[in-house]
Design a protein around this motif. Structure first.
Motif, mmCIF file in Angstrom:
data_model
loop_
_atom_site.group_PDB
_atom_site.id
_atom_site.type_symbol
_atom_site.label_atom_id
_atom_site.label_comp_id
_atom_site.label_asym_id
_atom_site.label_seq_id
_atom_site.Cartn_x
_atom_site.Cartn_y
_atom_site.Cartn_z
ATOM 1 N N THR A 12 0.822 -1.208 0.000
ATOM 2 C CA THR A 12 0.000 0.000 0.000
ATOM 3 C C THR A 12 0.854 1.256 0.000
ATOM 4 O O THR A 12 2.000 1.242 0.438
ATOM 5 C CB THR A 12 -0.918 0.061 1.243
ATOM 6 O OG1 THR A 12 -0.093 0.167 2.409
ATOM 7 C CG2 THR A 12 -1.819 -1.155 1.366
ATOM 8 N N LEU A 15 -1.144 6.700 2.112
ATOM 9 C CA LEU A 15 -2.566 7.078 2.189
ATOM 10 C C LEU A 15 -3.476 5.856 2.178
ATOM 11 O O LEU A 15 -4.480 5.816 2.890
ATOM 12 C CB LEU A 15 -2.929 8.030 1.054
ATOM 13 C CG LEU A 15 -2.359 9.434 1.183
ATOM 14 C CD1 LEU A 15 -2.697 10.267 -0.057
ATOM 15 C CD2 LEU A 15 -2.876 10.124 2.433
ATOM 16 N N GLU A 16 -3.121 4.848 1.390
ATOM 17 C CA GLU A 16 -3.914 3.614 1.380
ATOM 18 C C GLU A 16 -3.821 2.906 2.729
ATOM 19 O O GLU A 16 -4.819 2.402 3.250
ATOM 20 C CB GLU A 16 -3.436 2.682 0.262
ATOM 21 C CG GLU A 16 -3.777 3.181 -1.126
ATOM 22 C CD GLU A 16 -3.068 2.423 -2.231
ATOM 23 O OE1 GLU A 16 -3.573 2.476 -3.364
ATOM 24 O OE2 GLU A 16 -2.014 1.785 -1.981
ATOM 25 N N GLU A 19 -6.124 4.542 5.207
ATOM 26 C CA GLU A 19 -7.521 4.152 4.987
ATOM 27 C C GLU A 19 -7.800 2.747 5.512
ATOM 28 O O GLU A 19 -8.832 2.499 6.141
ATOM 29 C CB GLU A 19 -7.873 4.240 3.496
ATOM 30 C CG GLU A 19 -9.325 3.975 3.199
ATOM 31 C CD GLU A 19 -10.296 4.977 3.817
ATOM 32 O OE1 GLU A 19 -11.446 4.593 4.111
ATOM 33 O OE2 GLU A 19 -9.919 6.150 4.026
ATOM 34 N N LYS A 22 -7.911 2.926 9.285
ATOM 35 C CA LYS A 22 -9.147 3.585 9.713
ATOM 36 C C LYS A 22 -10.316 2.608 9.708
ATOM 37 O O LYS A 22 -11.175 2.639 10.575
ATOM 38 C CB LYS A 22 -9.449 4.763 8.782
ATOM 39 C CG LYS A 22 -10.696 5.526 9.142
ATOM 40 C CD LYS A 22 -10.907 6.675 8.173
ATOM 41 C CE LYS A 22 -12.156 7.457 8.525
ATOM 42 N NZ LYS A 22 -12.389 8.535 7.565
ATOM 43 N N ARG A 23 -10.330 1.696 8.745
ATOM 44 C CA ARG A 23 -11.423 0.728 8.614
ATOM 45 C C ARG A 23 -11.226 -0.524 9.461
ATOM 46 O O ARG A 23 -12.126 -1.355 9.553
ATOM 47 C CB ARG A 23 -11.567 0.316 7.151
ATOM 48 C CG ARG A 23 -11.989 1.438 6.250
ATOM 49 C CD ARG A 23 -12.072 0.966 4.831
ATOM 50 N NE ARG A 23 -12.371 2.054 3.923
ATOM 51 C CZ ARG A 23 -12.959 1.879 2.758
ATOM 52 N NH1 ARG A 23 -13.304 0.676 2.360
ATOM 53 N NH2 ARG A 23 -13.189 2.917 1.991
#
Length: 114
Positions: A12, A15-16, A19, A22-23
């Protein structure tokens, strides 16, 4: 529940990764940058493994939703600000004393609390 574990090491962008963290319900990591990124998200639980490094160096998860597994009984800790590939004492007890069973138990406990 191996079908719910995703290994994205080296796959990744930054930024990926943010994310994904975060999930995530739980982030299991060593003392590295995912701790700090995941700390920004209130719903992400962090289980961090600390070996040669310690909180006083400032590299600790600041999220209230985090736990650190570490061996506080070793006189040789900390041995380096960023850890290393070799143990100066030759035993690497700071990491080897944290068992897979202990880590698994902590992750399962964290899942039950959510």
């Amino acid at each position: 529940q191996a079908d719910k574990v995703i290994d994205l090491r080296g796959k990744t962008t930054l930024l990926e990764l943010a994310e994904v963290l975060k999930r995530s319900k739980i982030v299991l990591t060593n003392d590295s940058s995912p701790i700090h990124i995941a700390s920004a998200f209130k719903d992400t639980h962090i289980v961090a493994i600390f070996g040669p490094t310690v909180k006083k160096f400032g590299f600790f998860p600041w999220s209230l939703n985090s736990e650190v597994l570490e061996n506080k009984e070793l006189e040789c800790r900390p041995c380096a600000i960023h850890g290393g590939d070799k143990c100066p004492k030759g035993h690497f007890k700071c990491m080897l004393s944290i068992t897979p069973e202990e880590v698994y138990k902590k992750v399962v406990q964290s899942l039950k609390e959510d």
